[in-house]
Write a protein that holds these residues in place. Structure first.
Motif, PDB file in Angstrom:
ATOM      1  N   GLU A  89      -6.840   2.953  -0.657  1.00  0.00           N
ATOM      2  CA  GLU A  89      -5.633   2.738  -1.463  1.00  0.00           C
ATOM      3  C   GLU A  89      -5.943   2.898  -2.948  1.00  0.00           C
ATOM      4  OE1 GLU A  89      -1.793   1.778  -2.793  1.00  0.00           O
ATOM      5  OE2 GLU A  89      -2.520   2.523  -0.876  1.00  0.00           O
ATOM      6  N   ARG A 134      -3.210   9.940  -7.293  1.00  0.00           N
ATOM      7  CA  ARG A 134      -1.772  10.129  -7.504  1.00  0.00           C
ATOM      8  C   ARG A 134      -1.358   9.803  -8.933  1.00  0.00           C
ATOM      9  NH1 ARG A 134       2.387   7.142  -4.341  1.00  0.00           N
ATOM     10  NH2 ARG A 134       3.891   8.675  -5.011  1.00  0.00           N
ATOM     11  N   LYS A 169       4.827   5.579  -8.632  1.00  0.00           N
ATOM     12  CA  LYS A 169       5.514   4.811  -7.593  1.00  0.00           C
ATOM     13  C   LYS A 169       6.423   5.759  -6.817  1.00  0.00           C
ATOM     14  CE  LYS A 169       4.080   0.755  -8.930  1.00  0.00           C
ATOM     15  NZ  LYS A 169       3.361  -0.167  -8.164  1.00  0.00           N
ATOM     16  N   GLY A 202      -1.076   6.702 -10.108  1.00  0.00           N
ATOM     17  CA  GLY A 202      -0.361   5.433 -10.150  1.00  0.00           C
ATOM     18  C   GLY A 202       1.146   5.575 -10.061  1.00  0.00           C
ATOM     19  N   MET A 224      -4.280   5.890  -5.120  1.00  0.00           N
ATOM     20  CA  MET A 224      -3.435   5.627  -6.300  1.00  0.00           C
ATOM     21  C   MET A 224      -4.051   6.232  -7.561  1.00  0.00           C
ATOM     22  SD  MET A 224      -0.734   4.416  -5.190  1.00  0.00           S
ATOM     23  CE  MET A 224       0.090   3.981  -6.701  1.00  0.00           C
ATOM     24  N   GLN A 264       0.857  -1.171   0.000  1.00  0.00           N
ATOM     25  CA  GLN A 264       0.000   0.000   0.000  1.00  0.00           C
ATOM     26  C   GLN A 264       0.904   1.235   0.000  1.00  0.00           C
ATOM     27  OE1 GLN A 264      -0.800  -2.561   2.440  1.00  0.00           O
ATOM     28  NE2 GLN A 264      -2.073  -3.397   0.826  1.00  0.00           N
ATOM     29  N   HIS A 265       0.493   2.235  -0.768  1.00  0.00           N
ATOM     30  CA  HIS A 265       1.335   3.410  -0.963  1.00  0.00           C
ATOM     31  C   HIS A 265       0.885   4.630  -0.177  1.00  0.00           C
ATOM     32  CE1 HIS A 265       1.850   0.794  -4.499  1.00  0.00           C
ATOM     33  NE2 HIS A 265       3.107   1.156  -4.382  1.00  0.00           N
ATOM     34  N   GLN A 266      -0.257   4.544   0.493  1.00  0.00           N
ATOM     35  CA  GLN A 266      -0.750   5.716   1.210  1.00  0.00           C
ATOM     36  C   GLN A 266       0.141   6.013   2.416  1.00  0.00           C
ATOM     37  OE1 GLN A 266      -4.058   3.530   1.261  1.00  0.00           O
ATOM     38  NE2 GLN A 266      -3.862   2.614   3.249  1.00  0.00           N
TER      39      GLN A 266
END
Length: 92
Positions: free
Chosen positions: A78, A85, A89, A87, A82, A25-27
């Protein structure tokens, strides 16, 4: 004092939800905490609707519903995060 407990519970539920979900997860951590808090509120609402919000002893059903709510909200959050954002990275 209730806000402090809400933040602590949201933080813990958010971290557990991130650990349960597969993949990365990127959050950011603050957003995970917020999603955990929303999931706890959702779980409390469902527990109240089911009539198990307040029981004698430990409210295991309510806690499991809070965790399920946190998992759902973190997963949905999430996806939204994304998509907003783009997508990308990297670290936030």
């Amino acid at each position: 004092m209730q806000w402090l407990w809400a933040i602590i519970v949201g933080f813990v539920l958010g971290l557990i939800a991130k650990a349960v979900l597969s993949g990365k997860q990127h959050q950011p951590l603050w957003l995970t905490t917020l999603f955990g808090m929303v999931g706890a509120i959702l779980g409390n609402a469902v527990a109240g609707w089911m009539g198990v919000a307040e029981t004698a002893g430990i409210d295991w059903t309510r806690h499991l519903l809070q965790l399920a709510g946190a998992i759902a909200i973190v997963a949905l959050g999430e996806m939204v995060y994304m998509s907003v954002r783009g997508g990308k990275k990297g670290t936030a």
